[in-house]
Each structure stands twice: as structure tokens, then as C-alpha cells.
Design a protein around this motif. Structure first.
Motif, short mmCIF file in Angstrom:
data_model
loop_
_atom_site.label_atom_id
_atom_site.label_comp_id
_atom_site.label_asym_id
_atom_site.label_seq_id
_atom_site.Cartn_x
_atom_site.Cartn_y
_atom_site.Cartn_z
N ASP A 1 0.72 -1.19 0.45
CA ASP A 1 -0.25 -0.14 0.08
C ASP A 1 1.36 1.56 0.31
O ASP A 1 0.43 1.97 -0.68
CB ASP A 1 -0.85 0.31 1.15
CG ASP A 1 -2.04 1.09 1.06
OD1 ASP A 1 -2.67 1.21 0.09
OD2 ASP A 1 -3.04 1.37 2.24
N GLY B 1 -7.83 8.20 1.42
CA GLY B 1 -8.03 6.91 0.62
C GLY B 1 -9.10 5.95 2.02
O GLY B 1 -9.24 5.47 1.34
N LYS B 2 -8.44 6.63 2.63
CA LYS B 2 -10.34 5.45 4.24
C LYS B 2 -11.25 6.40 3.38
O LYS B 2 -12.65 5.35 3.78
CB LYS B 2 -9.75 6.14 5.18
CG LYS B 2 -8.68 5.24 5.73
CD LYS B 2 -8.16 5.44 7.36
CE LYS B 2 -6.88 4.71 7.61
NZ LYS B 2 -5.33 4.18 7.02
N ARG C 1 -12.58 4.84 0.35
CA ARG C 1 -12.98 3.86 0.18
C ARG C 1 -14.26 3.44 0.30
O ARG C 1 -15.45 2.83 0.26
CB ARG C 1 -11.97 2.67 0.53
CG ARG C 1 -10.66 2.64 0.13
CD ARG C 1 -10.19 1.60 -0.39
NE ARG C 1 -9.09 2.03 0.92
CZ ARG C 1 -7.55 2.49 0.38
NH1 ARG C 1 -7.55 2.94 -0.74
NH2 ARG C 1 -6.76 3.04 1.19
N PHE D 1 -17.48 2.69 -1.12
CA PHE D 1 -18.34 0.86 -1.39
C PHE D 1 -19.77 1.52 -0.57
O PHE D 1 -20.31 0.57 -0.29
CB PHE D 1 -17.54 0.14 -0.10
CG PHE D 1 -15.96 -0.53 -0.82
CD1 PHE D 1 -16.40 -1.35 -1.66
CD2 PHE D 1 -14.66 -0.06 -0.37
CE1 PHE D 1 -15.76 -1.93 -2.51
CE2 PHE D 1 -14.50 -1.44 -1.23
CZ PHE D 1 -14.34 -1.53 -1.98
N THR E 1 -12.88 -0.30 -8.84
CA THR E 1 -11.10 0.27 -9.22
C THR E 1 -11.96 1.86 -9.30
O THR E 1 -10.99 2.90 -9.04
CB THR E 1 -10.53 0.16 -9.81
OG1 THR E 1 -10.23 -1.39 -9.00
CG2 THR E 1 -9.03 0.39 -10.31
N ILE F 1 -13.77 4.27 -6.39
CA ILE F 1 -12.38 4.34 -5.64
C ILE F 1 -11.66 5.56 -6.23
O ILE F 1 -11.42 6.61 -5.89
CB ILE F 1 -11.32 3.36 -5.21
CG1 ILE F 1 -12.21 2.83 -4.45
CG2 ILE F 1 -10.34 4.10 -4.55
CD1 ILE F 1 -11.43 0.60 -3.95
#
Length: 155
Positions: free
Chosen positions: A8, A63-64, A67, A71, A85, A88
Motif C-alpha cells: 500500500d 484513501g479511507k 473507499r 463502497f 477501482t 475509488i
């Protein structure tokens, strides 16, 4: 794509570097009135400042959030992985572009006003989104897959 924290970190470093360089080239070209060899050279001067900022923002915060947003509309059990992908990537651009435009406005613009930031953001967003989806994202994933090639079982 990344399967552990180390991967990552590597993926985020590569993505931040290539994305930031492309966007800095774009902004330098806007300021210089066009693209020339000097544009690519001038863009290198901002990399040591902007890449670490982009890395920290994306790795620890954006990033968190991205995502989580992706989602909230995508289902990993039903949706194709490439669409996840893309979702995101779009969410990351939607958060990183205004954030990095704010940083660039504060660090590099002569006029540091709300209007300057909004204009910078508006000029950068279409480029950032298209560059991410069609060039930078696929290129970085290719580099990443090449570095972390999975071994196939031959039994």
C-alpha cells in the motif's frame, strides 16, 4: 491491488509521484501559456514539496474516506472489480483535487483568496479526473503489477 501495508505504501508513493507530476506539469503549462521542454523541467521543482503532501493526505486520510464512499454505492460481492477501482479513483479525485488545489494556492499562488482556490480547483478537476482514469491510474497499476508479480502455482 495492494495486499499488505508495505505494498500500500509503495503503490501510494508511485501514484502520488506520477499524479502530482502530471498535475504540476499541467499547472505550469497554464501559467507559462503552453507546453515546452521548460514546462517539464519547471514542474520538477515542485515535486519535493507536493509529493510528500499528496502521499500523507492520500495514505492517512483520503484513501479511507474514498473507499468508504465508493463502497457506499458499490458492492464487492456483486460489482466487477474494475468498476470498484474506478469508483475509488473517482472518489479519491473528488477529495484530493480540492485539497491539493488548496495547498497549491497557499504555497504557489500570488493571490491567496477563496476565489483563487475555487478557480484553481475548477481548472484542475477535469484534468485530474481524466488523467487519473485514463492514464495515471492504469499506468501505475501496470508498474505495481510488474513490481509485485504474483507467482503462479505449477503443480
Amino acid at each position: 491491488m495492494p495486499k499488505n501495508k508495505f505494498q500500500d505504501v509503495v503503490f501510494t508513493i508511485i501514484m502520488a509521484t506520477i499524479m502530482v507530476y502530471g498535475m504540476v506539469v499541467y499547472n505550469v503549462a497554464l501559467n507559462m501559456g503552453g507546453v515546452s521542454g521548460a514546462t517539464f523541467l519547471a514542474a520538477l521543482h515542485e515535486l519535493p514539496i507536493m509529493v510528500p503532501i499528496a502521499f500523507v493526505l492520500e495514505f492517512f486520510i483520503v484513501g479511507k474516506i474514498a473507499r468508504g464512499l465508493a463502497f457506499s454505492v458499490m458492492d464487492p460481492t456483486k460489482d466487477r472489480p474494475q468498476f470498484i477501482t474506478y469508483a475509488i479513483s473517482i472518489c479519491i479525485c473528488c477529495i484530493m483535487c480540492p485539497s491539493m488545489s488548496l495547498v497549491a494556492t497557499i504555497l504557489f499562488k500570488d493571490t491567496k483568496t477563496f476565489g483563487t482556490w475555487v478557480q484553481t480547483w475548477a481548472m484542475n478537476f477535469p484534468m485530474a479526473l481524466l488523467y487519473q482514469l485514463f492514464y495515471c491510474g492504469p499506468f501505475v497499476r501496470l508498474i505495481f503489477r510488474t513490481i509485485f508479480r504474483e507467482k503462479k502455482n505449477t503443480k
